[in-house]
Scaffold this motif. Structure first.
Motif, PDB file in Angstrom:
ATOM      1  N   ALA A 198       4.185  -1.642  23.932  1.00 36.19           N
ATOM      2  CA  ALA A 198       5.559  -1.134  23.890  1.00 36.19           C
ATOM      3  C   ALA A 198       6.380  -1.788  22.780  1.00 36.19           C
ATOM      4  O   ALA A 198       7.559  -1.454  22.604  1.00 36.19           O
ATOM      5  CB  ALA A 198       6.233  -1.378  25.239  1.00 36.19           C
ATOM      6  N   GLY A 199       5.759  -2.713  22.034  1.00 40.34           N
ATOM      7  CA  GLY A 199       6.472  -3.360  20.933  1.00 40.34           C
ATOM      8  C   GLY A 199       7.307  -4.550  21.347  1.00 40.34           C
ATOM      9  O   GLY A 199       8.184  -4.992  20.592  1.00 40.34           O
ATOM     10  N   GLY A 200       7.070  -5.094  22.556  1.00 40.55           N
ATOM     11  CA  GLY A 200       7.797  -6.279  22.994  1.00 40.55           C
ATOM     12  C   GLY A 200       7.166  -7.554  22.462  1.00 40.55           C
ATOM     13  O   GLY A 200       6.063  -7.538  21.900  1.00 40.55           O
ATOM     14  N   GLN A 201       7.851  -8.654  22.624  1.00 42.46           N
ATOM     15  CA  GLN A 201       7.395  -9.947  22.104  1.00 42.46           C
ATOM     16  C   GLN A 201       7.161 -10.927  23.252  1.00 42.46           C
ATOM     17  O   GLN A 201       7.998 -11.057  24.150  1.00 42.46           O
ATOM     18  CB  GLN A 201       8.437 -10.545  21.165  1.00 42.46           C
ATOM     19  CG  GLN A 201       8.136 -11.953  20.674  1.00 42.46           C
ATOM     20  CD  GLN A 201       7.038 -11.998  19.624  1.00 42.46           C
ATOM     21  OE1 GLN A 201       7.188 -11.467  18.533  1.00 42.46           O
ATOM     22  NE2 GLN A 201       5.921 -12.629  19.951  1.00 42.46           N
ATOM     23  N   ILE A 202       6.010 -11.606  23.200  1.00 47.49           N
ATOM     24  CA  ILE A 202       5.719 -12.670  24.161  1.00 47.49           C
ATOM     25  C   ILE A 202       5.702 -13.998  23.412  1.00 47.49           C
ATOM     26  O   ILE A 202       5.005 -14.135  22.398  1.00 47.49           O
ATOM     27  CB  ILE A 202       4.366 -12.443  24.857  1.00 47.49           C
ATOM     28  CG1 ILE A 202       4.399 -11.145  25.671  1.00 47.49           C
ATOM     29  CG2 ILE A 202       4.032 -13.608  25.782  1.00 47.49           C
ATOM     30  CD1 ILE A 202       3.077 -10.790  26.300  1.00 47.49           C
ATOM     31  N   ILE A 203       6.479 -14.962  23.902  1.00 41.66           N
ATOM     32  CA  ILE A 203       6.503 -16.309  23.323  1.00 41.66           C
ATOM     33  C   ILE A 203       6.233 -17.294  24.462  1.00 41.66           C
ATOM     34  O   ILE A 203       6.861 -17.220  25.517  1.00 41.66           O
ATOM     35  CB  ILE A 203       7.846 -16.630  22.650  1.00 41.66           C
ATOM     36  CG1 ILE A 203       8.205 -15.558  21.619  1.00 41.66           C
ATOM     37  CG2 ILE A 203       7.802 -18.008  21.989  1.00 41.66           C
ATOM     38  CD1 ILE A 203       9.555 -15.750  20.966  1.00 41.66           C
ATOM     39  N   MET A 204       5.312 -18.201  24.233  1.00 38.04           N
ATOM     40  CA  MET A 204       4.898 -19.127  25.284  1.00 38.04           C
ATOM     41  C   MET A 204       4.897 -20.560  24.762  1.00 38.04           C
ATOM     42  O   MET A 204       4.800 -20.780  23.558  1.00 38.04           O
ATOM     43  CB  MET A 204       3.486 -18.762  25.762  1.00 38.04           C
ATOM     44  CG  MET A 204       3.323 -17.313  26.180  1.00 38.04           C
ATOM     45  SD  MET A 204       1.624 -16.893  26.649  1.00 38.04           S
ATOM     46  CE  MET A 204       0.769 -17.097  25.087  1.00 38.04           C
ATOM     47  N   THR A 205       4.994 -21.501  25.693  1.00 37.39           N
ATOM     48  CA  THR A 205       4.820 -22.905  25.336  1.00 37.39           C
ATOM     49  C   THR A 205       3.703 -23.488  26.192  1.00 37.39           C
ATOM     50  O   THR A 205       3.446 -23.024  27.302  1.00 37.39           O
ATOM     51  CB  THR A 205       6.094 -23.745  25.569  1.00 37.39           C
ATOM     52  OG1 THR A 205       6.326 -23.899  26.970  1.00 37.39           O
ATOM     53  CG2 THR A 205       7.298 -23.112  24.904  1.00 37.39           C
ATOM     54  N   SER A 206       3.064 -24.514  25.662  1.00 41.08           N
ATOM     55  CA  SER A 206       1.971 -25.168  26.374  1.00 41.08           C
ATOM     56  C   SER A 206       1.874 -26.605  25.890  1.00 41.08           C
ATOM     57  O   SER A 206       2.361 -26.940  24.810  1.00 41.08           O
ATOM     58  CB  SER A 206       0.654 -24.430  26.115  1.00 41.08           C
ATOM     59  OG  SER A 206      -0.448 -25.144  26.645  1.00 41.08           O
ATOM     60  N   ASP A 207       1.232 -27.450  26.694  1.00 39.15           N
ATOM     61  CA  ASP A 207       1.027 -28.834  26.267  1.00 39.15           C
ATOM     62  C   ASP A 207      -0.250 -28.982  25.443  1.00 39.15           C
ATOM     63  O   ASP A 207      -0.551 -30.072  24.964  1.00 39.15           O
ATOM     64  CB  ASP A 207       1.000 -29.780  27.468  1.00 39.15           C
ATOM     65  CG  ASP A 207      -0.136 -29.463  28.439  1.00 39.15           C
ATOM     66  OD1 ASP A 207      -0.853 -28.464  28.230  1.00 39.15           O
ATOM     67  OD2 ASP A 207      -0.299 -30.212  29.425  1.00 39.15           O
ATOM     68  N   LYS A 208      -0.993 -27.894  25.274  1.00 40.20           N
ATOM     69  CA  LYS A 208      -2.256 -27.939  24.528  1.00 40.20           C
ATOM     70  C   LYS A 208      -2.574 -26.566  23.955  1.00 40.20           C
ATOM     71  O   LYS A 208      -2.042 -25.551  24.428  1.00 40.20           O
ATOM     72  CB  LYS A 208      -3.385 -28.412  25.447  1.00 40.20           C
ATOM     73  CG  LYS A 208      -3.651 -27.508  26.637  1.00 40.20           C
ATOM     74  CD  LYS A 208      -4.546 -28.151  27.684  1.00 40.20           C
ATOM     75  CE  LYS A 208      -3.839 -29.219  28.464  1.00 40.20           C
ATOM     76  NZ  LYS A 208      -4.613 -29.771  29.581  1.00 40.20           N
ATOM     77  N   PRO A 209      -3.442 -26.482  22.936  1.00 37.84           N
ATOM     78  CA  PRO A 209      -3.836 -25.186  22.389  1.00 37.84           C
ATOM     79  C   PRO A 209      -4.678 -24.402  23.388  1.00 37.84           C
ATOM     80  O   PRO A 209      -5.259 -24.992  24.313  1.00 37.84           O
ATOM     81  CB  PRO A 209      -4.643 -25.558  21.138  1.00 37.84           C
ATOM     82  CG  PRO A 209      -5.136 -26.942  21.397  1.00 37.84           C
ATOM     83  CD  PRO A 209      -4.076 -27.608  22.220  1.00 37.84           C
ATOM     84  N   PRO A 210      -4.781 -23.065  23.229  1.00 40.47           N
ATOM     85  CA  PRO A 210      -5.500 -22.228  24.202  1.00 40.47           C
ATOM     86  C   PRO A 210      -6.923 -22.676  24.487  1.00 40.47           C
ATOM     87  O   PRO A 210      -7.368 -22.658  25.633  1.00 40.47           O
ATOM     88  CB  PRO A 210      -5.482 -20.842  23.541  1.00 40.47           C
ATOM     89  CG  PRO A 210      -4.303 -20.863  22.655  1.00 40.47           C
ATOM     90  CD  PRO A 210      -4.176 -22.266  22.165  1.00 40.47           C
ATOM     91  N   LYS A 211      -7.644 -23.105  23.458  1.00 36.60           N
ATOM     92  CA  LYS A 211      -9.052 -23.461  23.651  1.00 36.60           C
ATOM     93  C   LYS A 211      -9.235 -24.663  24.573  1.00 36.60           C
ATOM     94  O   LYS A 211     -10.319 -24.889  25.108  1.00 36.60           O
ATOM     95  CB  LYS A 211      -9.726 -23.723  22.308  1.00 36.60           C
ATOM     96  CG  LYS A 211      -9.165 -24.904  21.539  1.00 36.60           C
ATOM     97  CD  LYS A 211      -9.862 -25.062  20.200  1.00 36.60           C
ATOM     98  CE  LYS A 211      -9.292 -26.243  19.408  1.00 36.60           C
ATOM     99  NZ  LYS A 211      -9.954 -26.397  18.100  1.00 36.60           N
TER     100      LYS A 211
END
Length: 438
Positions: free
Chosen positions: A228-241
């Motif tokens: 739909a053209g929306g934006q997701i922004i996330m925070t984390s204490d570590k990279p995805p891997k």
């Protein structure tokens, strides 16, 4: 049940001193509170953050035990009590853990080498009608400004488009709502809420890895928002891997977007952040105390905030100024004190900080000013922070004898007296050495 009952119950659960220092300065905002939303007011952001960390769970537990319903508890600044008349802010979905902080804007975010890329990426994401990258993940250790950036996106997007639908939530709260909807067979409402937003901002996304079913729901939510053209922004204490139990397809989605790491702040950036937070809350700290906090507390700005808040509250009650001695005692109580450091630790860190090789520092050559500076710093720190003797330092640095070491140290001390920036740079190196050994 009202906020006055909550504060009265809290009074009985803390000591008299703690009540006088903190709880007594929290006011219930009856005008803006609702049936299951309790809003409390404080004089400054330090007290608001302290109350959120120390008292929020106690307050929620009291309400739950009394009413059988989990309330939403918010802490706002008194200056926000009479907001400008604007439409109902359903563009921001407040959750049980956070409220949108009025001071957390892009304009008030201190930018340094440690966070410049993350700052630029989130600012760009907030400006665009359609995202260039999805999702955008900001990761790094606790207390470095990730939540500040998510709040800044909320402010920026609303300013650009007041009708935008923004959901700002933690992954943990999102999971709790998912579980509640699942148990009550109202998942349609969950999907309606989360899949039709323009911006989905998720703090502490590492908690997505609760269950496979929840990850599947989030995967589908991500796809719908993206299409739909929306934006997701996330925070984390570590990279995805490095997020444990995160499904491969989600890791693949995260890797297909943009990641930006926030590093530990360099000394100058830390000093600017501390000064700004003091200015925002009308707290006066001597420059020596600011330097002490910046050099001794390695990287966690939130911890520094906690120290300032605690000392400000105590000293205001006693009508006494915050002194260097008081700060040093507080740091000692928190375990921020001298650790055993070896000569090799010193030379390795100084080499890394000045972009040199340890062998270059040990060499007698004086052709480079940086090497000469490094040798003096190593001699000084080794003498101040280790048990290495003068003759041993002379041997390690290929100096003539102990008198040459003494001369190096004396010269550097004179330079530090004339150059506060050099003094801070060396103090920061010492702080990093201690942090490494913790």
């Amino acid at each position: 049940m009202n906020g006055y009952d909550i504060l009265e119950n809290l009074k009985m659960q803390v000591s008299k001193l703690e009540y006088m220092q903190y709880v007594s300065k929290i006011q219930y905002d009856a005008q803006n509170s609702q049936e299951n939303l309790f809003i409390f007011l404080t004089d400054n952001i330090f007290l608001a953050n302290w109350a959120k960390r120390k008292y929020r769970n106690l307050m929620i537990k009291f309400v739950e035990q009394t009413t059988n319903f989990k309330p939403e508890i918010l802490f706002n600044l008194k200056s926000e009590r009479q907001p400008p008349q604007i439409p109902q802010r359903k563009y921001i979905i407040k959750n049980n853990q956070y409220t949108i902080n009025q001071d957390y804007t892009f304009e008030k975010f201190i930018v340094g080498e440690c966070n410049e890329f993350a700052y630029k990426m989130t600012k760009e994401a907030a400006k665009r009608q359609k995202p260039n990258w999805n999702p955008l993940l900001i990761y790094g250790n606790t207390g470095l400004g990730k939540t500040h950036l998510l709040n800044a996106v909320c402010h920026s997007v609303y300013k650009r488009n007041p009708n935008a639908m923004i959901i700002y939530i933690t992954a943990e709260i999102m999971f709790n709502e998912y579980r509640h909807r699942l148990q009550n067979k109202t998942m349609d409402q969950f999907r309606e809420r989360f899949r039709k937003c323009d911006y989905l901002l998720i703090d502490d996304v590492q908690f997505l890895a609760n269950t496979e079913k929840f990850q599947e729901e989030f995967f589908n939510t991500f796809n719908d928002i993206n299409l739909a053209g929306g934006q997701i922004i996330m925070t984390s204490d570590k990279p995805p891997k490095l997020i444990e139990k995160l499904e491969k397809r989600l890791k693949s989605r995260f890797d297909g977007g943009m990641s930006a790491k926030i590093e530990s702040p360099e000394l100058e950036t830390k000093i600017h952040i501390i000064k700004q937070k003091c200015e925002l809350n009308n707290i006066n700290l001597d420059s020596k105390i600011i330097d002490l906090l910046a050099t001794q507390v390695h990287d966690n700005i939130r911890e520094i905030e906690g120290i300032i808040l605690k000392l400000h509250g105590q000293m205001s009650l006693l009508n006494m100024p915050i002194t260097t001695e008081i700060v040093e005692n507080e740091l000692k109580d928190r375990g921020v004190e001298k650790k055993h450091i070896d000569f090799e630790d010193v030379i390795t860190l100084v080499a890394r900080e000045l972009n040199l090789k340890p062998t270059e520092i040990r060499n007698k050559t004086r052709s480079k000013k940086t090497i000469a500076k490094a040798r003096k710093i190593v001699a000084y720190i080794a003498r101040e922070e280790t048990n290495t003797t003068f003759p041993a330092i002379a041997s390690e640095l290929n100096l003539k004898d102990h008198s040459a070491v003494s001369k190096q140290i004396k010269t550097l001390k004179e330079e530090m007296q004339q150059n506060p920036q050099l003094k801070n740079e060396i103090s920061n190196m010492i702080s990093k050495l201690k942090h490494i050994l913790q």
